[in-house]
Design an enzyme around this catalytic site. Sequence first.
Site, PDB file in Angstrom:
ATOM      1  N   SER A 168       0.858  -1.179   0.000  1.00  0.00           N
ATOM      2  CA  SER A 168       0.000   0.000   0.000  1.00  0.00           C
ATOM      3  C   SER A 168       0.894   1.229   0.000  1.00  0.00           C
ATOM      4  CB  SER A 168      -0.879   0.002   1.256  1.00  0.00           C
ATOM      5  OG  SER A 168      -1.323   1.315   1.498  1.00  0.00           O
ATOM      6  N   ASP A 172     -22.002  -2.468  -4.898  1.00  0.00           N
ATOM      7  CA  ASP A 172     -20.787  -1.651  -4.930  1.00  0.00           C
ATOM      8  C   ASP A 172     -19.842  -2.063  -6.062  1.00  0.00           C
ATOM      9  OD1 ASP A 172     -22.008  -0.697  -2.708  1.00  0.00           O
ATOM     10  OD2 ASP A 172     -20.663  -1.664  -1.276  1.00  0.00           O
TER      11      ASP A 172
HETATM   12  C1  GLA Z   1     -23.042  -1.814   1.638  1.00  0.00           C
HETATM   13  C2  GLA Z   1     -22.970  -3.132   0.868  1.00  0.00           C
HETATM   14  C3  GLA Z   1     -23.906  -3.102  -0.343  1.00  0.00           C
HETATM   15  C4  GLA Z   1     -25.307  -2.660   0.051  1.00  0.00           C
HETATM   16  C5  GLA Z   1     -25.267  -1.388   0.908  1.00  0.00           C
HETATM   17  C6  GLA Z   1     -26.625  -1.001   1.439  1.00  0.00           C
HETATM   18  O1  GLA Z   1     -22.522  -0.783   0.846  1.00  0.00           O
HETATM   19  O2  GLA Z   1     -21.661  -3.385   0.440  1.00  0.00           O
HETATM   20  O3  GLA Z   1     -23.918  -4.360  -0.965  1.00  0.00           O
HETATM   21  O4  GLA Z   1     -25.999  -3.691   0.703  1.00  0.00           O
HETATM   22  O5  GLA Z   1     -24.373  -1.521   1.997  1.00  0.00           O
HETATM   23  O6  GLA Z   1     -27.456  -0.597   0.405  1.00  0.00           O
END
Ligand code: GLA
Length: 391
Positions: free
Chosen positions: A74, A182
């Site tokens: 890192s 995400d």
């Molecule tokens: C986190 C998780 C996602 C989703 C959100 C809530 O970011 O990584 O997969 O569940 O919380 O929407």
Amino acid sequence: MTGAVADTTPGALAAAFSAAYGRPPDGVWHAPGRVNLIGEHTDYNDGLVLPFALSHGVSVAAARRDDGVVEVRSAQTGGTLVTAPVTGGTVVAEGWPPEHAWATYPVGVARVLSERGTGGASLLIDSDLPQGAGLSSSAALECATALALCDLHGIEIERAELALLAQRAENEQVGVPCGLMDQSASLLCTSGHALMLDCRSGLSSPVPFAPADAGLTLLVADTRASHTLTGGGYGRRRAECEEAASQLGVAALRDVQDLAGALGSLRDPVLRRRVQHVVTENHRVEATVGLLRAGAVTELGALLNASHLSLRDQFQVSWPEADAAVDAALRAGARGGRMVGGGFGGSVIVLTATDRAARVREAITSSYERRGWPPPRFLDAIPSAGAHRVN
Ligand code: GLA
């Protein structure tokens, strides 16, 4: 990862790689963090989400290795080296020390992708995304690594599938039960757009989102209350949703058609609240997409506010700093705001007229000051491109 190297350009990262490994990298890859405009805690209920990519993210300089080893440094931790075999069991089962926790993500990705033919690599990682701010620094790290490994080893995987593999790495290798949002946002988003993702079918489509064209600004405020998915609250919410779906006899809460009937048949008040949130949040995503496609971005405020109240009162994942920030923003004339991400800490978004943005920011900061909290950190949320090779 807490800070960034002084110069975060790809050239500087490549130079830092050469200094650390004694050879130049084969390339530099970047994957963005994300903000979810709306659709929170719906992804693991097979529902709908509407994230967009930030201009901030994680960059990885990388060189191929053919000895089955992945080595990771890192740029922010003074170049500490973590070395691990590319094949093996799950990283979580190996019980790495906490100071190497960040490295479980790239190594976990390398292990999952090795099943698809990728191999070893030397990696140097840098980030300009605040960690623990609920802006998906983990997914950005996974996706930048995944893209680098695929390119280095000449393996082609469709991005939607790569998102599933990165999610699997986080679920199985790191031991975090996150949904698919995400990683999909980091890999599939496009500049000037949010991404409407149906987490059941995996189908996604870009939705134009350019608040600046309507004289609006979307502020992200990192509340500085650190967020983690490993704290237990996230996993409990997920388990409650699964329990509610099972009691209702549906595969996932996405399938609840008759909300009043479902609420009437559940005896546990906690499960009723969870169902109320998930079902109405899916509707809010659809309504938001409708407004954006109709060019009515100015009307989003009410949906953001409704989402926040639902997350606070029904899903119960908000936290005092988020509630205070949303409250202060609305009092200062913002159009709407809500917590984003998994909850229990992290960031809020606020939609405001651009000529009022400075006043809104000041109002949030002074409400924190009055309570003796550290000042929030603001980020410009510009809908940006998904993960890509930089050089
Ligand atoms: C986190 C998780 C996602 C989703 C959100 C809530 O970011 O990584 O997969 O569940 O919380 O929407």
